[in-house]
Design a protein around this motif. Structure first.
Motif, PDB file in Angstrom:
ATOM      1  N   TYR A 262      25.601  30.580  55.267  1.00 11.81           N
ATOM      2  CA  TYR A 262      26.025  29.553  56.222  1.00 11.81           C
ATOM      3  C   TYR A 262      27.540  29.531  56.409  1.00 11.81           C
ATOM      4  CZ  TYR A 262      21.297  27.829  55.323  1.00 11.81           C
ATOM      5  OH  TYR A 262      19.928  27.708  55.197  1.00 11.81           O
ATOM      6  N   ALA A 263      28.195  30.646  56.133  1.00 16.40           N
ATOM      7  CA  ALA A 263      29.655  30.674  56.180  1.00 16.40           C
ATOM      8  C   ALA A 263      30.208  30.368  57.562  1.00 16.40           C
ATOM      9  CB  ALA A 263      30.164  32.032  55.699  1.00 16.40           C
ATOM     10  N   PHE A 264      29.498  30.747  58.616  1.00 14.86           N
ATOM     11  CA  PHE A 264      29.993  30.560  59.979  1.00 14.86           C
ATOM     12  C   PHE A 264      29.202  29.508  60.740  1.00 14.86           C
ATOM     13  CE2 PHE A 264      31.377  34.809  58.784  1.00 14.86           C
ATOM     14  CZ  PHE A 264      32.716  34.760  59.135  1.00 14.86           C
ATOM     15  N   ALA A 265      28.564  28.604  60.012  1.00 16.49           N
ATOM     16  CA  ALA A 265      27.828  27.517  60.662  1.00 16.49           C
ATOM     17  C   ALA A 265      28.763  26.594  61.428  1.00 16.49           C
ATOM     18  CB  ALA A 265      27.029  26.738  59.623  1.00 16.49           C
ATOM     19  N   TRP A 266      30.052  26.610  61.088  1.00 12.33           N
ATOM     20  CA  TRP A 266      31.026  25.759  61.774  1.00 12.33           C
ATOM     21  C   TRP A 266      31.177  26.098  63.243  1.00 12.33           C
ATOM     22  CZ3 TRP A 266      34.827  28.633  63.992  1.00 12.33           C
ATOM     23  CH2 TRP A 266      35.100  29.897  63.445  1.00 12.33           C
ATOM     24  N   SER A 267      30.733  27.271  63.667  1.00 11.62           N
ATOM     25  CA  SER A 267      30.864  27.663  65.078  1.00 11.62           C
ATOM     26  C   SER A 267      30.073  26.736  65.998  1.00 11.62           C
ATOM     27  CB  SER A 267      30.410  29.114  65.273  1.00 11.62           C
ATOM     28  OG  SER A 267      29.054  29.276  64.890  1.00 11.62           O
ATOM     29  N   ASP A 268      29.090  26.016  65.457  1.00 12.04           N
ATOM     30  CA  ASP A 268      28.313  25.066  66.265  1.00 12.04           C
ATOM     31  C   ASP A 268      29.155  23.878  66.712  1.00 12.04           C
ATOM     32  OD1 ASP A 268      25.985  26.565  66.092  1.00 12.04           O
ATOM     33  OD2 ASP A 268      25.301  25.560  64.269  1.00 12.04           O
ATOM     34  N   LEU A 269      30.318  23.691  66.087  1.00  5.41           N
ATOM     35  CA  LEU A 269      31.168  22.566  66.463  1.00  5.41           C
ATOM     36  C   LEU A 269      31.781  22.749  67.853  1.00  5.41           C
ATOM     37  CD1 LEU A 269      32.970  22.027  63.034  1.00  5.41           C
ATOM     38  CD2 LEU A 269      31.349  20.463  64.106  1.00  5.41           C
ATOM     39  N   ILE A 270      31.925  24.001  68.302  1.00  3.31           N
ATOM     40  CA  ILE A 270      32.475  24.260  69.638  1.00  3.31           C
ATOM     41  C   ILE A 270      31.317  24.214  70.624  1.00  3.31           C
ATOM     42  CG2 ILE A 270      33.951  25.767  71.025  1.00  3.31           C
ATOM     43  CD1 ILE A 270      35.271  24.713  68.508  1.00  3.31           C
ATOM     44  N   SER A 271      30.820  23.031  70.845  1.00  2.00           N
ATOM     45  CA  SER A 271      29.658  22.859  71.705  1.00  2.00           C
ATOM     46  C   SER A 271      29.579  21.414  72.158  1.00  2.00           C
ATOM     47  CB  SER A 271      28.375  23.247  70.952  1.00  2.00           C
ATOM     48  OG  SER A 271      27.229  22.981  71.717  1.00  2.00           O
ATOM     49  N   THR A 272      28.943  21.208  73.324  1.00  3.25           N
ATOM     50  CA  THR A 272      28.758  19.841  73.812  1.00  3.25           C
ATOM     51  C   THR A 272      27.614  19.142  73.090  1.00  3.25           C
ATOM     52  OG1 THR A 272      27.379  20.731  75.600  1.00  3.25           O
ATOM     53  CG2 THR A 272      29.711  20.357  76.087  1.00  3.25           C
ATOM     54  N   ASP A 273      26.717  19.923  72.500  1.00  3.78           N
ATOM     55  CA  ASP A 273      25.587  19.373  71.750  1.00  3.78           C
ATOM     56  C   ASP A 273      25.593  19.998  70.353  1.00  3.78           C
ATOM     57  OD1 ASP A 273      23.315  18.075  70.996  1.00  3.78           O
ATOM     58  OD2 ASP A 273      21.935  19.404  72.069  1.00  3.78           O
ATOM     59  N   ILE A 274      26.227  19.320  69.406  1.00  4.08           N
ATOM     60  CA  ILE A 274      26.452  19.890  68.072  1.00  4.08           C
ATOM     61  C   ILE A 274      25.193  19.785  67.229  1.00  4.08           C
ATOM     62  CG2 ILE A 274      27.830  19.721  65.974  1.00  4.08           C
ATOM     63  CD1 ILE A 274      30.064  18.509  67.644  1.00  4.08           C
ATOM     64  N   TRP A 276      24.045  19.798  63.539  1.00  2.00           N
ATOM     65  CA  TRP A 276      24.616  19.597  62.219  1.00  2.00           C
ATOM     66  C   TRP A 276      23.742  20.153  61.101  1.00  2.00           C
ATOM     67  CZ3 TRP A 276      29.505  17.815  61.930  1.00  2.00           C
ATOM     68  CH2 TRP A 276      30.013  17.115  63.033  1.00  2.00           C
ATOM     69  N   SER A 277      22.551  20.614  61.424  1.00  2.00           N
ATOM     70  CA  SER A 277      21.605  21.011  60.382  1.00  2.00           C
ATOM     71  C   SER A 277      22.098  22.210  59.577  1.00  2.00           C
ATOM     72  CB  SER A 277      20.239  21.314  60.996  1.00  2.00           C
ATOM     73  OG  SER A 277      20.334  22.366  61.949  1.00  2.00           O
ATOM     74  N   GLU A 278      22.631  23.231  60.260  1.00  2.00           N
ATOM     75  CA  GLU A 278      23.103  24.415  59.546  1.00  2.00           C
ATOM     76  C   GLU A 278      24.293  24.082  58.644  1.00  2.00           C
ATOM     77  OE1 GLU A 278      21.879  27.990  60.003  1.00  2.00           O
ATOM     78  OE2 GLU A 278      20.268  26.526  60.245  1.00  2.00           O
ATOM     79  N   MET A 279      25.196  23.273  59.145  1.00  2.00           N
ATOM     80  CA  MET A 279      26.365  22.911  58.347  1.00  2.00           C
ATOM     81  C   MET A 279      25.973  22.040  57.154  1.00  2.00           C
ATOM     82  SD  MET A 279      29.414  22.258  61.125  1.00  2.00           S
ATOM     83  CE  MET A 279      28.348  21.435  62.322  1.00  2.00           C
ATOM     84  N   THR A 280      24.983  21.195  57.338  1.00  2.00           N
ATOM     85  CA  THR A 280      24.507  20.374  56.223  1.00  2.00           C
ATOM     86  C   THR A 280      23.923  21.251  55.124  1.00  2.00           C
ATOM     87  OG1 THR A 280      24.016  18.546  57.732  1.00  2.00           O
ATOM     88  CG2 THR A 280      22.974  18.492  55.562  1.00  2.00           C
ATOM     89  N   ARG A 281      23.108  22.215  55.528  1.00  2.00           N
ATOM     90  CA  ARG A 281      22.537  23.134  54.530  1.00  2.00           C
ATOM     91  C   ARG A 281      23.627  23.953  53.857  1.00  2.00           C
ATOM     92  NH1 ARG A 281      18.998  24.240  59.015  1.00  2.00           N
ATOM     93  NH2 ARG A 281      17.039  23.070  58.833  1.00  2.00           N
ATOM     94  N   GLY A 282      24.593  24.402  54.640  1.00  2.00           N
ATOM     95  CA  GLY A 282      25.677  25.200  54.065  1.00  2.00           C
ATOM     96  C   GLY A 282      26.509  24.426  53.070  1.00  2.00           C
ATOM     97  N   ALA A 283      26.832  23.167  53.404  1.00  2.01           N
ATOM     98  CA  ALA A 283      27.612  22.335  52.486  1.00  2.01           C
ATOM     99  C   ALA A 283      26.832  22.057  51.205  1.00  2.01           C
ATOM    100  CB  ALA A 283      27.998  21.029  53.168  1.00  2.01           C
ATOM    101  N   PHE A 284      25.541  21.758  51.354  1.00  2.33           N
ATOM    102  CA  PHE A 284      24.707  21.483  50.178  1.00  2.33           C
ATOM    103  C   PHE A 284      24.598  22.719  49.285  1.00  2.33           C
ATOM    104  CE2 PHE A 284      20.502  21.412  48.101  1.00  2.33           C
ATOM    105  CZ  PHE A 284      20.638  20.250  47.352  1.00  2.33           C
ATOM    106  N   SER A 285      24.405  23.881  49.899  1.00  5.46           N
ATOM    107  CA  SER A 285      24.307  25.127  49.132  1.00  5.46           C
ATOM    108  C   SER A 285      25.599  25.394  48.366  1.00  5.46           C
ATOM    109  CB  SER A 285      23.997  26.291  50.069  1.00  5.46           C
ATOM    110  OG  SER A 285      24.069  27.540  49.396  1.00  5.46           O
ATOM    111  N   ALA A 286      26.748  25.225  49.033  1.00  8.80           N
ATOM    112  CA  ALA A 286      28.041  25.492  48.395  1.00  8.80           C
ATOM    113  C   ALA A 286      28.293  24.543  47.233  1.00  8.80           C
ATOM    114  CB  ALA A 286      29.156  25.373  49.427  1.00  8.80           C
TER     115      ALA A 286
END
Length: 308
Positions: A262-274, A276-286
């Motif tokens: 999930y290292a690049f899950a942050w790319s979803d932030l550059i969007s009009t409809d974000i 958050w599921s991938e970033m949540t999983r990535g943060a929890f995993s880390a």
């Protein structure tokens, strides 16, 4: 061969014995001498000053400042189209300042940023051991738990500063060269300049959280070896292997358990409809990986026989 006998003045010996007899060291309930406070040892500002004076810290921070300049020169030499509104991160890099920052984070996120975090954390304890100064720090005495905590906090501050330095410098250079336009995503979504700036620093915070596992692993390896290069190199090697395994689609859902998935899950932030599921999983995993490696690092250091 003649032998020179050393004669000691009996009067001097008597004076020293007399002075010693008047010294009465009081001991506290925890066994320490009265007046000793562990909180006064290895203060954070002292450790940060030591680390900032080191050449490797200065070189890494300088590299992060230089990288955006190198990228701009590369685009100027090449055939970049500043009016492009579609394509990947590379194609959209010159569309606006926010897009330039996104591209800088994208190209550095695979190797450079993990390596910098690995250096700050992997070098911290192992370098003291390699200089044979670790045993003297503990003999001051600095409690082991405090020593590893102060080292980890100072490394974390430097790592966070480095992670914020890259997008900040990239943003300033991007505004100068490419203007304060909208941030365009590879999916074609466009967000305002202000929203793009907020997304950039939200992405930086996510990257910092996602790299916690790198920091904890580097710290564990740092307390396990007397070779700083081994701790740093071992951490970077694990990150690279994880990235390679993540590209093997035959592993299917097993890739979700890789620390770099999930290292690049942050790319979803550059969007009009974000999303958050991938970033949540990535943060929890880390955080989970960091907790495990951090526990192992503290356990290893507090039980280790320090000989260097």
């Amino acid at each position: 061969m003649s032998t020179n006998n050393v004669h000691t003045d009996p009067t001097a010996i008597g004076a020293m014995e007399e002075a010693a007899s008047h010294e009465h060291l009081q001991v506290q309930s925890d066994g320490s001498v009265v007046g000793y406070k562990a909180s006064r040892t290895l203060r954070l500002r002292v450790e940060l000053a030591r680390q900032l004076r080191r050449r490797r810290t200065q070189l890494m921070l300088g590299l992060l400042v230089l990288l955006p300049i190198v990228l701009v020169i590369s685009f100027e030499i090449g055939q970049a189209n500043p009016n492009r509104r579609q394509g990947g991160f590379v194609d959209l890099a010159t569309a606006s300042a926010p897009n330039f920052v996104v591209f800088a984070l994208f190209v550095s996120g695979t190797f450079l940023l993990p390596m910098i975090v690995a250096i700050f954390f992997g070098d911290t304890i192992a370098s003291e051991a390699s200089w044979s100064s670790l045993k003297y720090l503990l003999a001051m005495p600095i409690p082991r738990n405090r020593l590893i905590r102060q080292k980890a906090i100072s490394s974390g501050i430097l790592s966070l500063f480095a992670l914020l330095l890259l997008p900040t410098v990239s943003f300033l250079i991007g505004v100068i060269w490419y203007g304060a336009g909208e941030a365009v995503s590879p999916t074609g979504d466009a967000v305002s300049f202000s929203d793009g700036v907020m997304a950039i620093y939200a992405a930086t915070i996510y990257i910092a959280v996602n790299l916690l596992w790198v920091a904890a692993l580097a710290m564990f390896l740092s307390v396990s070896t007397d070779a700083p290069l081994g701790a740093v190199g071992g951490t970077v090697l694990v990150a690279i292997v994880s990235q390679i395994l993540d590209q093997i689609t035959a592993l299917e859902d097993l890739r979700n358990y890789l620390p770099t998935h999930y290292a690049f899950a942050w790319s979803d932030l550059i969007s009009t409809d974000i999303d958050w599921s991938e970033m949540t999983r990535g943060a929890f995993s880390a955080v989970c990986y960091a907790a495990v490696f951090g526990f192992l690092a503290v356990r290893k250091f507090t039980r280790k026989d320090i000989t260097s």
